[in-house]
Design a protein around this motif. Structure first.
Motif, PDB file in Angstrom:
ATOM      1  N   ASN A  72      32.438  33.245  70.337  1.00  0.00           N
ATOM      2  CA  ASN A  72      31.981  32.181  69.449  1.00  0.00           C
ATOM      3  C   ASN A  72      32.444  30.862  70.068  1.00  0.00           C
ATOM      4  O   ASN A  72      33.644  30.628  70.227  1.00  0.00           O
ATOM      5  N   ILE A  73      31.489  30.023  70.424  1.00  0.00           N
ATOM      6  CA  ILE A  73      31.761  28.735  71.054  1.00  0.00           C
ATOM      7  C   ILE A  73      31.279  27.639  70.115  1.00  0.00           C
ATOM      8  O   ILE A  73      30.107  27.611  69.731  1.00  0.00           O
ATOM      9  N   ASP A  74      32.177  26.747  69.740  1.00  0.00           N
ATOM     10  CA  ASP A  74      31.858  25.614  68.872  1.00  0.00           C
ATOM     11  C   ASP A  74      32.175  24.339  69.654  1.00  0.00           C
ATOM     12  O   ASP A  74      33.344  24.026  69.890  1.00  0.00           O
ATOM     13  N   SER A  75      31.123  23.631  70.093  1.00  0.00           N
ATOM     14  CA  SER A  75      31.332  22.436  70.920  1.00  0.00           C
ATOM     15  C   SER A  75      30.801  21.200  70.210  1.00  0.00           C
ATOM     16  O   SER A  75      29.835  21.261  69.451  1.00  0.00           O
ATOM     17  N   HIS A  76      31.451  20.077  70.475  1.00  0.00           N
ATOM     18  CA  HIS A  76      31.099  18.822  69.830  1.00  0.00           C
ATOM     19  C   HIS A  76      31.308  17.681  70.827  1.00  0.00           C
ATOM     20  O   HIS A  76      32.353  17.588  71.472  1.00  0.00           O
ATOM     21  N   LEU A  77      30.300  16.823  70.958  1.00  0.00           N
ATOM     22  CA  LEU A  77      30.362  15.628  71.807  1.00  0.00           C
ATOM     23  C   LEU A  77      30.112  14.398  70.960  1.00  0.00           C
ATOM     24  O   LEU A  77      29.207  14.389  70.122  1.00  0.00           O
ATOM     25  N   SER A  78      30.903  13.357  71.181  1.00  0.00           N
ATOM     26  CA  SER A  78      30.642  12.099  70.483  1.00  0.00           C
ATOM     27  C   SER A  78      30.948  10.934  71.402  1.00  0.00           C
ATOM     28  O   SER A  78      31.916  10.949  72.157  1.00  0.00           O
ATOM     29  N   TYR A 154      27.259  31.651  80.847  1.00  0.00           N
ATOM     30  CA  TYR A 154      26.344  31.941  79.740  1.00  0.00           C
ATOM     31  C   TYR A 154      25.307  30.829  79.651  1.00  0.00           C
ATOM     32  O   TYR A 154      25.631  29.643  79.755  1.00  0.00           O
ATOM     33  N   ASP A 155      24.054  31.211  79.452  1.00  0.00           N
ATOM     34  CA  ASP A 155      22.951  30.245  79.331  1.00  0.00           C
ATOM     35  C   ASP A 155      21.928  30.839  78.368  1.00  0.00           C
ATOM     36  O   ASP A 155      21.426  31.938  78.587  1.00  0.00           O
ATOM     37  N   ASN A 156      21.634  30.086  77.265  1.00  0.00           N
ATOM     38  CA  ASN A 156      20.667  30.566  76.286  1.00  0.00           C
ATOM     39  C   ASN A 156      19.921  29.380  75.682  1.00  0.00           C
ATOM     40  O   ASN A 156      20.533  28.547  75.014  1.00  0.00           O
ATOM     41  N   ASP A 157      18.623  29.302  75.890  1.00  0.00           N
ATOM     42  CA  ASP A 157      17.768  28.272  75.302  1.00  0.00           C
ATOM     43  C   ASP A 157      18.324  26.855  75.478  1.00  0.00           C
ATOM     44  O   ASP A 157      18.385  26.063  74.535  1.00  0.00           O
ATOM     45  N   GLY A 158      18.771  26.535  76.675  1.00  0.00           N
ATOM     46  CA  GLY A 158      19.271  25.195  76.962  1.00  0.00           C
ATOM     47  C   GLY A 158      20.749  24.995  76.711  1.00  0.00           C
ATOM     48  O   GLY A 158      21.320  23.984  77.105  1.00  0.00           O
ATOM     49  N   PHE A 159      21.408  25.948  76.036  1.00  0.00           N
ATOM     50  CA  PHE A 159      22.858  25.861  75.852  1.00  0.00           C
ATOM     51  C   PHE A 159      23.515  26.547  77.042  1.00  0.00           C
ATOM     52  O   PHE A 159      23.352  27.751  77.241  1.00  0.00           O
ATOM     53  N   VAL A 160      24.224  25.776  77.840  1.00  0.00           N
ATOM     54  CA  VAL A 160      24.881  26.301  79.033  1.00  0.00           C
ATOM     55  C   VAL A 160      26.390  26.225  78.829  1.00  0.00           C
ATOM     56  O   VAL A 160      26.927  25.165  78.490  1.00  0.00           O
TER      57      VAL A 160
END
Length: 176
Positions: A72-78, A154-160
């Motif tokens: 489970n990867i939870d990423s956030h950019l601001s 891991y790469d899925n639908d643009g999430f790398v």
């Protein structure tokens, strides 16, 4: 911050293994003057596997295992304001080997293991390596210092998520 825990149960050369890892990483980089890019990623990894003892002789044990790993990867950019986030979860197959041996006639021991998985099912590939030096204080209590590394592609639908995390570990073992 990173936290890890491993549980193992084995009888007559067969058993199970549960491995838990959690990390919370944050970085802040100046982009242009006073503007700061903030990245935060929380990673939760839980593995479950069936153990089979391959070798057990004179305080040396070698086990092979097969199982699954949940990511489970939870990423956030601001940059400015609330930013954007994304959470991704998946399950991969895994195989591995682990072992432990006592160093001569001492209470010191070395232990370690290697795991790999994914194999294109969800992750393209991941591997996980660890090596430890331990001291057995009593029949049931031991401590270790070691190093652990995992690498994931891991790469899925643009999430790398192509990441390598590594670092020193301190451990406490309890046998009963």
């Amino acid at each position: 911050v990173a936290v890890m825990a491993m549980f193992e149960g084995k009888k007559n050369g067969k058993g199970f293994l549960i491995d838990f890892m959690y990390s919370d990483l944050k970085s802040e980089d100046a982009v242009a003057g006073a503007i700061t890019l903030t990245s935060r990623t929380k990673t939760t990894v839980v593995s479950g596997a069936y153990l089979h003892e391959l070798y057990n002789h004179e305080q040396t044990v070698l086990d092979a295992f097969v199982g699954i790993r949940y990511w489970n990867i939870d990423s956030h950019l601001s940059l400015i304001g609330p930013g954007v986030g994304h959470t991704e979860s998946w399950v991969d197959p895994l195989i591995g080997i682990k072992g432990r041996t006592v160093l001569g006639d001492t209470d010191f021991y070395v232990s370690g293991g290697a795991t790999m998985g994914g194999f294109g099912m969800n992750s393209e590939l991941f591997y996980d390596l660890n090596a430890n030096l331990g001291y057995q204080w009593s029949d049931s209590i031991g401590t270790t210092i070691g190093y652990r590394l995992y690498d994931l592609d891991y790469d899925n639908d643009g999430f790398v998520y192509d990441v390598r995390q590594e670092g020193w570990i301190l451990g406490l073992t309890w046998s009963f």
